[in-house]
Write a protein that holds these residues in place. Structure first.
Motif, PDB file in Angstrom:
ATOM      1  N   TYR A 103       7.411   9.631  -4.757  1.00  0.00           N
ATOM      2  CA  TYR A 103       6.216   9.555  -5.579  1.00  0.00           C
ATOM      3  C   TYR A 103       6.652   8.631  -6.780  1.00  0.00           C
ATOM      4  N   GLY A 104       7.581   9.009  -7.502  1.00  0.00           N
ATOM      5  CA  GLY A 104       8.045   8.316  -8.629  1.00  0.00           C
ATOM      6  C   GLY A 104       8.070   6.850  -8.320  1.00  0.00           C
ATOM      7  N   MET A 105       8.816   6.401  -7.261  1.00  0.00           N
ATOM      8  CA  MET A 105       9.065   5.055  -6.923  1.00  0.00           C
ATOM      9  C   MET A 105       7.552   4.481  -6.692  1.00  0.00           C
ATOM     10  N   LEU A 106       6.864   5.104  -5.915  1.00  0.00           N
ATOM     11  CA  LEU A 106       5.614   4.537  -5.590  1.00  0.00           C
ATOM     12  C   LEU A 106       4.773   4.217  -6.732  1.00  0.00           C
ATOM     13  N   PHE A 107       4.705   5.344  -7.660  1.00  0.00           N
ATOM     14  CA  PHE A 107       4.114   5.213  -8.933  1.00  0.00           C
ATOM     15  C   PHE A 107       4.438   4.001  -9.802  1.00  0.00           C
ATOM     16  N   SER A 108       5.896   3.808  -9.945  1.00  0.00           N
ATOM     17  CA  SER A 108       6.360   2.881 -10.517  1.00  0.00           C
ATOM     18  C   SER A 108       6.120   1.594  -9.890  1.00  0.00           C
ATOM     19  N   ILE A 109       6.257   1.129  -8.831  1.00  0.00           N
ATOM     20  CA  ILE A 109       5.904  -0.076  -8.170  1.00  0.00           C
ATOM     21  C   ILE A 109       4.409  -0.231  -8.332  1.00  0.00           C
TER      22      ILE A 109
ATOM     23  N   PHE B  52      -0.812  -2.746  -4.845  1.00  0.00           N
ATOM     24  CA  PHE B  52       0.596  -2.764  -3.855  1.00  0.00           C
ATOM     25  C   PHE B  52       0.165  -2.324  -2.573  1.00  0.00           C
ATOM     26  N   LEU B  53       0.580  -2.795  -1.595  1.00  0.00           N
ATOM     27  CA  LEU B  53       0.050  -2.594  -0.157  1.00  0.00           C
ATOM     28  C   LEU B  53       1.384  -2.175   0.734  1.00  0.00           C
ATOM     29  N   TYR B  54       2.398  -2.975   0.337  1.00  0.00           N
ATOM     30  CA  TYR B  54       3.825  -2.686   1.010  1.00  0.00           C
ATOM     31  C   TYR B  54       5.053  -3.541   0.642  1.00  0.00           C
ATOM     32  N   TYR B  55       6.055  -3.146   0.936  1.00  0.00           N
ATOM     33  CA  TYR B  55       7.082  -3.942   0.506  1.00  0.00           C
ATOM     34  C   TYR B  55       8.093  -3.851   1.901  1.00  0.00           C
ATOM     35  N   LYS B  56       8.909  -4.823   2.165  1.00  0.00           N
ATOM     36  CA  LYS B  56       9.639  -5.105   3.167  1.00  0.00           C
ATOM     37  C   LYS B  56      11.195  -5.488   2.991  1.00  0.00           C
ATOM     38  N   THR B  57      11.980  -4.893   3.405  1.00  0.00           N
ATOM     39  CA  THR B  57      13.332  -5.341   3.402  1.00  0.00           C
ATOM     40  C   THR B  57      13.771  -5.847   4.540  1.00  0.00           C
ATOM     41  N   ASN B  58      15.100  -6.253   4.895  1.00  0.00           N
ATOM     42  CA  ASN B  58      15.530  -6.747   6.148  1.00  0.00           C
ATOM     43  C   ASN B  58      15.947  -5.473   6.967  1.00  0.00           C
TER      44      ASN B  58
ATOM     45  N   TYR C  10      13.752  -2.226   6.652  1.00  0.00           N
ATOM     46  CA  TYR C  10      12.680  -1.382   6.898  1.00  0.00           C
ATOM     47  C   TYR C  10      11.471  -1.974   5.993  1.00  0.00           C
ATOM     48  N   ALA C  11      10.518  -1.528   6.162  1.00  0.00           N
ATOM     49  CA  ALA C  11       9.167  -1.832   5.379  1.00  0.00           C
ATOM     50  C   ALA C  11       8.575  -0.342   5.027  1.00  0.00           C
ATOM     51  N   LEU C  12       8.046  -0.494   3.781  1.00  0.00           N
ATOM     52  CA  LEU C  12       7.190   0.717   3.081  1.00  0.00           C
ATOM     53  C   LEU C  12       5.594   0.168   3.222  1.00  0.00           C
ATOM     54  N   HIS C  13       4.808   1.056   3.667  1.00  0.00           N
ATOM     55  CA  HIS C  13       3.477   0.543   3.504  1.00  0.00           C
ATOM     56  C   HIS C  13       2.781   1.734   2.696  1.00  0.00           C
ATOM     57  N   TYR C  14       1.825   1.358   1.921  1.00  0.00           N
ATOM     58  CA  TYR C  14       1.240   2.069   0.829  1.00  0.00           C
ATOM     59  C   TYR C  14      -0.213   2.097   1.084  1.00  0.00           C
ATOM     60  N   LEU C  15      -0.614   3.314   1.510  1.00  0.00           N
ATOM     61  CA  LEU C  15      -1.844   3.179   1.754  1.00  0.00           C
ATOM     62  C   LEU C  15      -2.762   4.290   1.072  1.00  0.00           C
ATOM     63  N   GLU C  16      -4.161   4.088   0.398  1.00  0.00           N
ATOM     64  CA  GLU C  16      -4.895   4.943  -0.293  1.00  0.00           C
ATOM     65  C   GLU C  16      -6.111   5.251   0.685  1.00  0.00           C
ATOM     66  N   ILE C  17      -5.804   6.261   1.544  1.00  0.00           N
ATOM     67  CA  ILE C  17      -6.724   6.606   2.581  1.00  0.00           C
ATOM     68  C   ILE C  17      -6.767   8.196   2.598  1.00  0.00           C
ATOM     69  N   TRP C  18      -8.053   8.569   2.997  1.00  0.00           N
ATOM     70  CA  TRP C  18      -8.083  10.052   3.185  1.00  0.00           C
ATOM     71  C   TRP C  18      -8.908  10.333   4.546  1.00  0.00           C
ATOM     72  N   VAL C  19      -8.291  11.078   5.221  1.00  0.00           N
ATOM     73  CA  VAL C  19      -8.602  11.372   6.761  1.00  0.00           C
ATOM     74  C   VAL C  19      -9.852  12.504   6.929  1.00  0.00           C
ATOM     75  N   GLU C  20     -10.866  12.357   7.560  1.00  0.00           N
ATOM     76  CA  GLU C  20     -11.992  13.160   7.699  1.00  0.00           C
ATOM     77  C   GLU C  20     -11.490  14.504   8.355  1.00  0.00           C
ATOM     78  N   TYR C  21     -10.409  14.576   8.787  1.00  0.00           N
ATOM     79  CA  TYR C  21      -9.969  16.027   9.379  1.00  0.00           C
ATOM     80  C   TYR C  21      -9.513  16.977   8.170  1.00  0.00           C
ATOM     81  N   VAL C  22      -9.323  16.090   7.063  1.00  0.00           N
ATOM     82  CA  VAL C  22      -8.902  17.004   5.944  1.00  0.00           C
ATOM     83  C   VAL C  22     -10.048  17.304   4.997  1.00  0.00           C
TER      84      VAL C  22
END
Length: 117
Positions: free
Chosen positions: A39-45, A61-67, A69-81
């Motif tokens: 969370y700290g890393m995502l908040f900072s980025i 910020f949506l994602y970053y990628k290295t050789n 791995y890739a990290l995807h950042y989504l701000e969504i919430w699911v109807e099941y919750v």
């Protein structure tokens, strides 16, 4: 790439849900410590991107990628919750139907079983 894990945080950094698939390497720290670091890393980025962007970032910020791995950042919430009358905002997600639907979604992804070359 393959899918290893998923963190769902609220806006205050509380870990609401953690899911794990295909993860072979462990970090050597507790899941709570790992979640705080994530969370700290995502908040900072996210903050960094919003401050240095030459234009007003609509999606930020949506994602970053290295050789490796890739990290995807989504701000969504699911109807099941959200539509679950038994869930209270800010509490961990315990819905079995949410977990089952998320697991189905991840396993149907073309990224689920692929390996890094």
């Amino acid at each position: 790439m393959t899918i290893y894990n998923l963190y769902i945080f609220d806006k205050l950094g509380t870990l609401l849900y953690y899911g794990e698939w295909n993860r072979l390497k462990q970090s050597g720290i507790t899941k709570d410590e790992e979640a705080k670091l994530m969370y700290g890393m995502l908040f900072s980025i996210k903050s960094f991107v919003s401050k240095i962007s030459p234009i007003e970032p609509r999606e930020g910020f949506l994602y970053y990628k290295t050789n490796k791995y890739a990290l995807h950042y989504l701000e969504i919430w699911v109807e099941y919750v959200v539509r679950n009358p038994l869930w209270t905002i800010g509490t961990p997600v315990t819905s079995d139907i949410f977990k089952a639907k998320l697991d189905d979604f991840v396993k149907q992804s073309p990224l689920y079983g692929s390996k890094i070359i």
